[in-house]
Design a protein around this motif. Structure first.
Motif, PDB file in Angstrom:
ATOM      1  N   TYR A   7       0.857  -1.183   0.000  1.00 28.46           N
ATOM      2  CA  TYR A   7       0.000   0.000   0.000  1.00 28.46           C
ATOM      3  C   TYR A   7       0.889   1.227   0.000  1.00 28.46           C
ATOM      4  O   TYR A   7       1.813   1.319   0.812  1.00 28.46           O
ATOM      5  CB  TYR A   7      -0.967   0.028   1.191  1.00 28.46           C
ATOM      6  N   ARG A  36       8.544  -1.618 -10.914  1.00 31.05           N
ATOM      7  CA  ARG A  36       7.862  -0.630 -10.075  1.00 31.05           C
ATOM      8  C   ARG A  36       8.061   0.744 -10.688  1.00 31.05           C
ATOM      9  O   ARG A  36       9.095   1.015 -11.307  1.00 31.05           O
ATOM     10  CB  ARG A  36       8.452  -0.686  -8.654  1.00 31.05           C
ATOM     11  N   ARG A  37       7.060   1.599 -10.565  1.00 30.11           N
ATOM     12  CA  ARG A  37       7.214   2.964 -11.045  1.00 30.11           C
ATOM     13  C   ARG A  37       6.444   3.896 -10.113  1.00 30.11           C
ATOM     14  O   ARG A  37       5.502   3.464  -9.437  1.00 30.11           O
ATOM     15  CB  ARG A  37       6.692   3.095 -12.481  1.00 30.11           C
ATOM     16  N   LEU A  51       2.232   8.213  -6.245  1.00 26.15           N
ATOM     17  CA  LEU A  51       1.971   6.843  -5.799  1.00 26.15           C
ATOM     18  C   LEU A  51       2.984   5.919  -6.458  1.00 26.15           C
ATOM     19  O   LEU A  51       3.294   6.055  -7.642  1.00 26.15           O
ATOM     20  CB  LEU A  51       0.564   6.389  -6.201  1.00 26.15           C
ATOM     21  N   VAL A  53       3.652   2.325  -7.837  1.00 25.07           N
ATOM     22  CA  VAL A  53       2.801   1.216  -8.305  1.00 25.07           C
ATOM     23  C   VAL A  53       3.656   0.070  -8.824  1.00 25.07           C
ATOM     24  O   VAL A  53       4.636   0.279  -9.537  1.00 25.07           O
ATOM     25  CB  VAL A  53       1.860   1.647  -9.455  1.00 25.07           C
ATOM     26  N   MET A  56       0.008  -5.587  -7.757  1.00 23.04           N
ATOM     27  CA  MET A  56      -0.743  -5.432  -6.513  1.00 23.04           C
ATOM     28  C   MET A  56      -1.022  -6.782  -5.848  1.00 23.04           C
ATOM     29  O   MET A  56      -1.688  -6.841  -4.823  1.00 23.04           O
ATOM     30  CB  MET A  56      -2.061  -4.710  -6.778  1.00 23.04           C
ATOM     31  N   PRO A  62      -6.455 -10.698 -12.540  1.00 25.47           N
ATOM     32  CA  PRO A  62      -6.879 -10.800 -13.936  1.00 25.47           C
ATOM     33  C   PRO A  62      -5.834 -11.479 -14.824  1.00 25.47           C
ATOM     34  O   PRO A  62      -6.183 -12.195 -15.753  1.00 25.47           O
ATOM     35  CB  PRO A  62      -7.080  -9.351 -14.376  1.00 25.47           C
ATOM     36  N   ALA A  64      -3.812 -13.874 -14.023  1.00 25.91           N
ATOM     37  CA  ALA A  64      -3.917 -15.316 -13.852  1.00 25.91           C
ATOM     38  C   ALA A  64      -5.161 -15.860 -14.541  1.00 25.91           C
ATOM     39  O   ALA A  64      -5.165 -16.972 -15.064  1.00 25.91           O
ATOM     40  CB  ALA A  64      -3.953 -15.664 -12.366  1.00 25.91           C
ATOM     41  N   CYS A  97      -4.125  -6.553 -17.007  1.00 29.29           N
ATOM     42  CA  CYS A  97      -3.751  -5.939 -15.729  1.00 29.29           C
ATOM     43  C   CYS A  97      -4.120  -4.457 -15.699  1.00 29.29           C
ATOM     44  O   CYS A  97      -3.721  -3.696 -16.576  1.00 29.29           O
ATOM     45  CB  CYS A  97      -2.257  -6.088 -15.485  1.00 29.29           C
ATOM     46  N   PRO A  98      -4.894  -4.015 -14.690  1.00 33.44           N
ATOM     47  CA  PRO A  98      -5.251  -2.588 -14.633  1.00 33.44           C
ATOM     48  C   PRO A  98      -4.072  -1.703 -14.220  1.00 33.44           C
ATOM     49  O   PRO A  98      -4.095  -0.506 -14.448  1.00 33.44           O
ATOM     50  CB  PRO A  98      -6.353  -2.537 -13.579  1.00 33.44           C
ATOM     51  N   PHE A  99      -3.050  -2.284 -13.595  1.00 34.01           N
ATOM     52  CA  PHE A  99      -1.961  -1.483 -13.024  1.00 34.01           C
ATOM     53  C   PHE A  99      -0.730  -1.430 -13.917  1.00 34.01           C
ATOM     54  O   PHE A  99       0.255  -0.797 -13.562  1.00 34.01           O
ATOM     55  CB  PHE A  99      -1.583  -2.036 -11.646  1.00 34.01           C
ATOM     56  N   GLY A 100      -0.775  -2.090 -15.051  1.00 34.31           N
ATOM     57  CA  GLY A 100       0.376  -2.080 -15.951  1.00 34.31           C
ATOM     58  C   GLY A 100       1.589  -2.771 -15.356  1.00 34.31           C
ATOM     59  O   GLY A 100       2.716  -2.383 -15.631  1.00 34.31           O
TER      60      GLY A 100
ATOM     61  N   LEU B  81      -2.252   5.158 -13.845  1.00 38.91           N
ATOM     62  CA  LEU B  81      -2.269   4.406 -12.590  1.00 38.91           C
ATOM     63  C   LEU B  81      -3.156   3.180 -12.710  1.00 38.91           C
ATOM     64  O   LEU B  81      -2.793   2.101 -12.266  1.00 38.91           O
ATOM     65  CB  LEU B  81      -2.799   5.294 -11.461  1.00 38.91           C
ATOM     66  N   ASP B  83      -6.103   1.154 -15.327  1.00 41.90           N
ATOM     67  CA  ASP B  83      -6.734   1.057 -16.641  1.00 41.90           C
ATOM     68  C   ASP B  83      -7.889   0.052 -16.554  1.00 41.90           C
ATOM     69  O   ASP B  83      -7.680  -1.154 -16.638  1.00 41.90           O
ATOM     70  CB  ASP B  83      -5.703   0.591 -17.672  1.00 41.90           C
ATOM     71  N   LEU B  90     -11.018  -8.686 -20.539  1.00 36.49           N
ATOM     72  CA  LEU B  90     -10.913 -10.008 -19.917  1.00 36.49           C
ATOM     73  C   LEU B  90     -12.272 -10.703 -19.878  1.00 36.49           C
ATOM     74  O   LEU B  90     -12.391 -11.893 -20.206  1.00 36.49           O
ATOM     75  CB  LEU B  90     -10.342  -9.853 -18.500  1.00 36.49           C
ATOM     76  N   ARG B 272      -2.575   0.070 -24.393  1.00 34.65           N
ATOM     77  CA  ARG B 272      -3.213  -1.218 -24.141  1.00 34.65           C
ATOM     78  C   ARG B 272      -4.598  -1.297 -24.749  1.00 34.65           C
ATOM     79  O   ARG B 272      -5.000  -2.333 -25.255  1.00 34.65           O
ATOM     80  CB  ARG B 272      -3.349  -1.437 -22.633  1.00 34.65           C
TER      81      ARG B 272
END
Lengths: 207, 352
Positions: A7, A36-37, A51, A53, A56, A62, A64, A97-100, B81, B83, B90, B272
């Motif tokens: 977190y 990490r970025r 932040l 990131v 997570m 997703p 997997a 992946c939503p977080f790239g 941050l 997406d 998916l 993406r």
């Protein structure tokens, strides 16, 4: 059974990129890969926040779910890892992946993707703990040594928290309440102290 | 003297004042922390305290699709941050594309099986005449069979990557399937560019025959090609169904190539979302063309007597031509090409 989580406390992160450097140093990641970025929102404007990131380690990941070769697995600690001997480098985890988080070393013609690389929570991979092969493929395995991820341990302001989800959330909860108490103790209203409504994306967009 | 006394009396006082000010400046900002530490954390305030972290994530997420920040880590979309589009992609893949494409393939295959069981093989009604009519040149057959190899490889490897996790991993195990999947991906990547050339050549080779002869083709479609009973509609060298197949391959192929190239070259800095959409379009187009291919393969093999030999030997039987492609047969007859075969066509006629 623990559930390991990251977190990042946006009220503390100072965008020093120490976590990024620590990660690269400890894991010796391939060229072009950043596990990490640090992302800065509203850079240079009132309400600027940063932040850090990385993966997570989602409970219902997703990556997997979409992997066509099913190379992901979740450890007993709730860390999402993958098997590079099974990965075919299709890039679907990167789409999902939503977080790239999933990264691909570009080691072929036309930037074709190599095997996926991502944050392992410094927990290595499916190979023997701390073996040279594990280090070459996945980076260091600090969890096996009883240590937390290097990024969080290196964080100068302790903005990036890593560890058991319950402990992380307890630390963060205390911080939030303490800050609110502090603000209220000075007679200020919460919303004038950057809590809540002021931390939004309104105003100029920083791209 | 006076100067020194003023100094001695005022100096320490000023120093003390300055020190006190410095101390105050240092301590004052810490006061809330002292206050906070001394207060019970789980007081009544706790329930109503907003969580700035959650608020920030929520605010960022509300701006989906927009590059919301900047990062010192340079690269494509490193400033994003979160997406949320990945979730939609998916869900489409897992809950729509994979199950529904399986239904489509199973539906078309079982419809063809049912047709075969009810109707049987479409025979040459008048029987074989023994007279051969030249139908496809050697060049046309090469174009066709190269396309078959390329297209079938792409279709098979694509289908393996689509269903492999659910069908082949239980059979082969994850390590076993890894090899299959890796080879499938390589083949798919290698055959893709070959497909582009193959498709261009094929599109030009059969273009003249695939142009719509509107009246004839409309009647053919209205009578469903005579496959569901009724009089067999007349057709030119290739019938309207074959023309539809040609255009399905050409147009579907263009869509597949376009969407494939978007995914094939991640080095053009596309985000993406573009690749997710390309993947969806690629999947839908592939399902459509592969399902159509089932019908083509059926009618060109077990479904109809005398059709496969057109593409293997290059010649068809005269009676087959009369029954299936009457207008073309008449053209050929007028041109005097039936019976009078050139030396190359005789060569093609040899069993091989």
């Amino acid at each position: 059974m623990a559930a390991m989580k990251f977190y990042c406390d946006a009220e503390r992160c100072i965008e020093c990129n120490g976590c990024v450097t620590a990660c690269k140093n400890v894991n010796e990641v391939p060229w072009g890969v950043n596990r990490r970025r640090v992302v800065t929102i509203k850079d240079g404007e009132p309400g600027e926040r940063s932040l850090s990131v990385a993966c997570m380690h989602c409970a219902d990941a997703p990556c997997a779910a979409v992997c066509p070769v099913d190379c992901f697995y979740t450890t007993d600690d709730g860390i999402v890892l993958h098997d590079k001997d099974i990965c075919i480098g299709c890039g679907y985890c990167f789409y999902a992946c939503p977080f790239g988080a999933p990264q691909f070393p570009t080691d072929g013609a036309f930037s074709s993707r190599g095997k996926m690389d991502k944050c392992t929570f410094c927990a290595g991979g499916p190979l023997e703990d701390n073996s040279s092969e594990e280090f070459r493929k996945y980076g260091s395995n600090r969890i096996a040594e009883g240590k937390l991820p290097a990024c969080a341990e290196m964080c100068a302001t302790k903005a990036l928290l890593a560890g058991d989800a319950d402990m992380v959330s307890e630390i963060y909860r205390k911080r939030v309440v303490n800050r609110a108490q502090a603000a209220l103790g000075k007679g200020a209203q919460l919303r004038y102290r950057n809590f809540g409504s002021k931390v939004d994306m309104k105003g100029k967009a920083t791209n | 003297m006076t100067m020194s006394t003023t100094k001695s009396s005022h100096g320490p006082l000023m120093l003390k004042g300055m020190l006190a000010t410095v101390l105050l400046v240092l301590i004052l900002p810490l006061m809330p922390y002292v206050f906070a530490v001394n207060t019970d954390v789980s007081s009544s305030v706790a329930g109503s305290v907003p969580n700035p972290g959650a608020d920030l994530w929520r605010a960022v997420r509300a701006r989906d699709g927009v590059v919301a920040g900047s990062s010192q880590v340079k690269g494509v979309e490193t400033g994003v941050l979160i997406d949320p589009a990945g979730k939609a992609w998916l869900e489409f893949r897992k809950e729509k594309l994979i199950p529904y494409s399986a239904y489509v393939f199973a539906g078309v295959a079982s419809a063809l099986l049912l047709y075969f069981l009810l109707h049987g093989r479409i025979r040459i009604k008048a029987g074989r005449s023994g007279v051969l009519v030249p139908r496809y040149s050697r060049y046309e057959r090469w174009v066709h069979w190269i396309m078959v190899v390329v297209f079938m490889t792409l279709a098979l490897t694509g289908v393996i990557l689509l269903y492999g996790r659910f069908v082949l991993i239980p059979l082969l195990g994850p390590e076993g399937f890894h090899m299959t999947a890796q080879i499938s991906k390589w083949l798919h990547d290698i055959m893709g560019p070959i497909f582009i050339i193959s498709l261009i050549v094929m599109a030009f080779t059969f273009f003249r025959e695939a142009i719509c002869r509107c009246k004839v083709d409309m009647i053919w479609f209205l009578r469903a090609g005579g496959y569901l009973g009724g009089k067999h509609p007349s057709s030119g060298k290739i019938n309207a169904g074959q023309k539809a197949w040609y255009w399905a391959v050409v147009l579907g192929g263009i869509v597949l190539i376009g969407s494939g190239l978007v995914m094939y070259f991640p080095n053009f800095q596309q985000g993406r979302e573009i690749m997710q959409n390309a993947n969806m379009i690629h999947g839908l187009a592939a399902v459509f063309v592969i399902a159509f291919m089932f019908i083509h393969i059926y009618l060109a093999s077990v479904g109809m007597e005398g059709s496969l030999e057109c593409m293997t030997s290059g010649n068809c039987d005269e009676n087959w031509a009369i029954e299936q492609h009457d207008l073309w047969y008449e053209e050929m007859k007028e041109e005097g090409r039936i019976g009078a075969q050139s030396s190359t066509e005789k060569q093609a006629q040899l069993p091989d």
